[in-house]
Motif scaffolding. Structure first.
Motif, mmCIF file in Angstrom:
data_model
loop_
_atom_site.group_PDB
_atom_site.id
_atom_site.type_symbol
_atom_site.label_atom_id
_atom_site.label_comp_id
_atom_site.label_asym_id
_atom_site.label_seq_id
_atom_site.Cartn_x
_atom_site.Cartn_y
_atom_site.Cartn_z
ATOM 1 N N MET A 53 1.802 -0.758 -3.703
ATOM 2 C CA MET A 53 0.449 -1.097 -3.258
ATOM 3 C C MET A 53 -0.622 -0.282 -3.979
ATOM 4 S SD MET A 53 -0.814 -1.117 0.704
ATOM 5 C CE MET A 53 -2.331 -1.925 1.227
ATOM 6 N N CYS A 84 -2.793 -1.575 -7.160
ATOM 7 C CA CYS A 84 -3.736 -2.699 -7.104
ATOM 8 C C CYS A 84 -5.087 -2.363 -7.730
ATOM 9 C CB CYS A 84 -3.941 -3.155 -5.666
ATOM 10 S SG CYS A 84 -4.812 -1.947 -4.622
ATOM 11 N N LEU A 106 -5.510 -7.918 0.277
ATOM 12 C CA LEU A 106 -4.242 -7.588 -0.355
ATOM 13 C C LEU A 106 -3.197 -7.224 0.696
ATOM 14 C CD1 LEU A 106 -2.536 -6.992 -2.879
ATOM 15 C CD2 LEU A 106 -3.375 -4.637 -2.770
ATOM 16 N N THR A 107 -3.584 -6.454 1.711
ATOM 17 C CA THR A 107 -2.643 -6.062 2.760
ATOM 18 C C THR A 107 -2.100 -7.283 3.482
ATOM 19 O OG1 THR A 107 -3.858 -3.976 3.051
ATOM 20 C CG2 THR A 107 -2.319 -4.602 4.792
ATOM 21 N N THR A 145 -9.153 -4.755 -0.233
ATOM 22 C CA THR A 145 -7.864 -4.158 0.126
ATOM 23 C C THR A 145 -7.314 -4.783 1.406
ATOM 24 O OG1 THR A 145 -8.986 -2.334 1.275
ATOM 25 C CG2 THR A 145 -8.359 -1.975 -1.030
ATOM 26 N N LYS A 162 4.520 0.472 -0.436
ATOM 27 C CA LYS A 162 4.014 1.311 -1.518
ATOM 28 C C LYS A 162 5.056 1.482 -2.625
ATOM 29 C CE LYS A 162 1.109 4.586 0.052
ATOM 30 N NZ LYS A 162 0.607 5.703 0.900
ATOM 31 N N THR A 206 5.146 -5.604 -7.820
ATOM 32 C CA THR A 206 3.973 -4.795 -8.118
ATOM 33 C C THR A 206 2.752 -5.429 -7.469
ATOM 34 O OG1 THR A 206 2.598 -3.812 -9.857
ATOM 35 C CG2 THR A 206 3.470 -6.013 -10.274
ATOM 36 N N SER A 207 1.756 -4.591 -7.158
ATOM 37 C CA SER A 207 0.485 -5.094 -6.642
ATOM 38 C C SER A 207 -0.608 -5.029 -7.697
ATOM 39 C CB SER A 207 0.066 -4.280 -5.406
ATOM 40 O OG SER A 207 0.985 -4.456 -4.356
ATOM 41 N N SER A 208 -0.233 -4.749 -8.939
ATOM 42 C CA SER A 208 -1.200 -4.753 -10.026
ATOM 43 C C SER A 208 -1.670 -6.182 -10.274
ATOM 44 C CB SER A 208 -0.562 -4.174 -11.296
ATOM 45 O OG SER A 208 -1.377 -4.434 -12.416
ATOM 46 N N LEU A 247 4.399 -11.333 -6.180
ATOM 47 C CA LEU A 247 4.736 -10.022 -5.618
ATOM 48 C C LEU A 247 6.241 -9.799 -5.590
ATOM 49 C CD1 LEU A 247 2.281 -9.855 -2.563
ATOM 50 C CD2 LEU A 247 2.232 -8.360 -4.570
ATOM 51 N N LEU A 293 0.508 -8.812 1.213
ATOM 52 C CA LEU A 293 1.675 -7.929 1.201
ATOM 53 C C LEU A 293 2.461 -8.042 2.504
ATOM 54 C CD1 LEU A 293 0.162 -4.701 -0.410
ATOM 55 C CD2 LEU A 293 1.908 -6.172 -1.408
ATOM 56 N N PHE A 303 6.385 -2.763 -2.997
ATOM 57 C CA PHE A 303 5.419 -3.569 -3.745
ATOM 58 C C PHE A 303 4.368 -2.747 -4.488
ATOM 59 C CE2 PHE A 303 6.771 -6.608 -0.324
ATOM 60 C CZ PHE A 303 7.406 -7.501 -1.163
#
Length: 355
Positions: A270, A273, A284-285, A281, A264, A37-39, A32, A288, A268
């Motif tokens: 968001m 994703c 992921l949070t 999600t 966002k 990126t969160s991809s 990250l 992050l 990162f």
């Protein structure tokens, strides 16, 4: 120094998880920061392993699909990583975006910290629009169960977080609140009939604020009401007590907007994703949140070395929260992408994870 192993060892001190889980979390957090990126597809190339990027991508997918996280343990870890006040000012808000026709709508409870909010608990509402009282109460119950002895200064929330059931529950728990209300909310002074709160404060002058001296009846509850008028318009806030800080306390809610901005597109990313399932999600949070706290704390250290100009907001001077976050994020990114600097600076940066 291998940054993955170093961060994995630090995480294992705080989280009672197996080695493979801590190693994955370390890989993901470092990815990250390196790629911003969160991809999940793009993050696969940041995993430092002998396996191919496609194998790493399958591992990432498997984590979000199958593994569970202890969010209370993560919340306890988060609060050890940032310099919080003895009494916490909490803020509650939503952040949302769309993926195709799917609405992603997160309800987040955070604690204020030097101009920004630190996320503690969150839930995916799995629908568009405002949250319901039972969803807010469930989030607060998670907080109270995890931090039962933590003093709370107040809870700040915007206009959508109103209603008899929600506010009466906060009063029963002894949690002070500063909740903004709409200008057409009906307010009844003692011995008077109800009129809109805008009319109650019709004599308010620009650049000032005032409070009704006695509690008023609103949604069947007895609450104090304060109002302010700025170039942006009116702001009306209710509380069960009447300190001189009602309006400034409410304005702390703006710090959670800085958090959302950092998570966002300005941080990162968001929204990239492409996850929609609530349980995914939520995971992921959590990751992050750890990457954000590390970046922000590192930014505070950088700020102490080289202070930046105090930013101006609509509420006056404030701590340049987003600038601090980016300062820390860019420093960590530079370390991870530069082998020579990594040797000198990464060990010191990891002091963020002191037990």
């Amino acid at each position: 120094m291998n940054p993955v192993t170093a961060l994995q060892n630090k995480l294992s001190v705080h989280l009672d998880w197996n080695k493979a889980r801590c190693e994955f979390i370390a890989q993901f957090i470092l990815g990250l920061i390196k790629l911003r990126t969160s991809s999940l597809y793009r993050l696969r190339v940041a995993f430092v392993r002998e396996a191919s990027p496609d194998s790493s991508y399958k591992r990432i997918q498997r984590f979000f699909r199958s593994y569970s996280l202890d969010y209370s343990a993560i919340a306890r870890l988060i609060v050890t990583l940032v310099p919080l006040e003895p009494k916490w000012t909490l803020c509650l808000d939503r952040t949302n975006w769309k993926l195709g026709s799917q609405d992603i709508n997160h309800l987040v409870l955070a604690v204020c910290c030097q101009g920004v909010a630190i996320p503690l608990f969150w839930s995916n509402l799995d629908k568009a629009g405002c949250s319901e009282s039972n969803q807010r109460i469930a989030l607060m119950k998670r907080f109270l169960a995890t931090f039962p002895d933590q003093p709370v200064a107040c809870l700040s929330a915007d206009r959508e977080f109103h209603g008899h059931g929600w506010l009466s529950w906060l009063m029963e728990q002894g949690i002070l609140f500063r909740v903004r209300i709409k200008k057409n909310t009906q307010v009844a002074k003692p011995g008077s009939s109800a009129i809109s709160v805008r009319l109650q404060f019709r004599s308010l002058k620009a650049g000032t604020w005032d409070a009704i001296s006695k509690p008023c009846k609103i949604w069947g509850l007895k609450l104090y009401v304060a109002g302010s008028l700025s170039h942006k318009g009116y702001c009306f806030v209710v509380s069960q007590d009447k300190p001189d800080t009602i309006i400034p306390d409410y304005h702390c809610r703006w710090e959670i907007e800085s958090l959302f901005s950092c998570l966002k597109t300005r941080g990162f990313d968001m929204e990239a994703c492409r996850l929609t399932a609530p349980e995914r999600t939520d995971k992921l949070t959590a990751l992050l949140a750890l990457a954000f706290c590390w970046s922000y704390t590192e930014g505070l250290k950088r700020q102490a070395i080289s202070p930046s100009r105090i930013a101006k907001t609509r509420f006056g001077a404030s701590w340049p929260a987003e600038s601090i976050f980016h300062q820390g994020l860019e420093y960590l990114q530079e370390l991870l992408l530069n082998p020579d600097k990594l040797k000198r600076g990464f060990k010191q940066a990891l002091n963020f994870f002191v037990p």
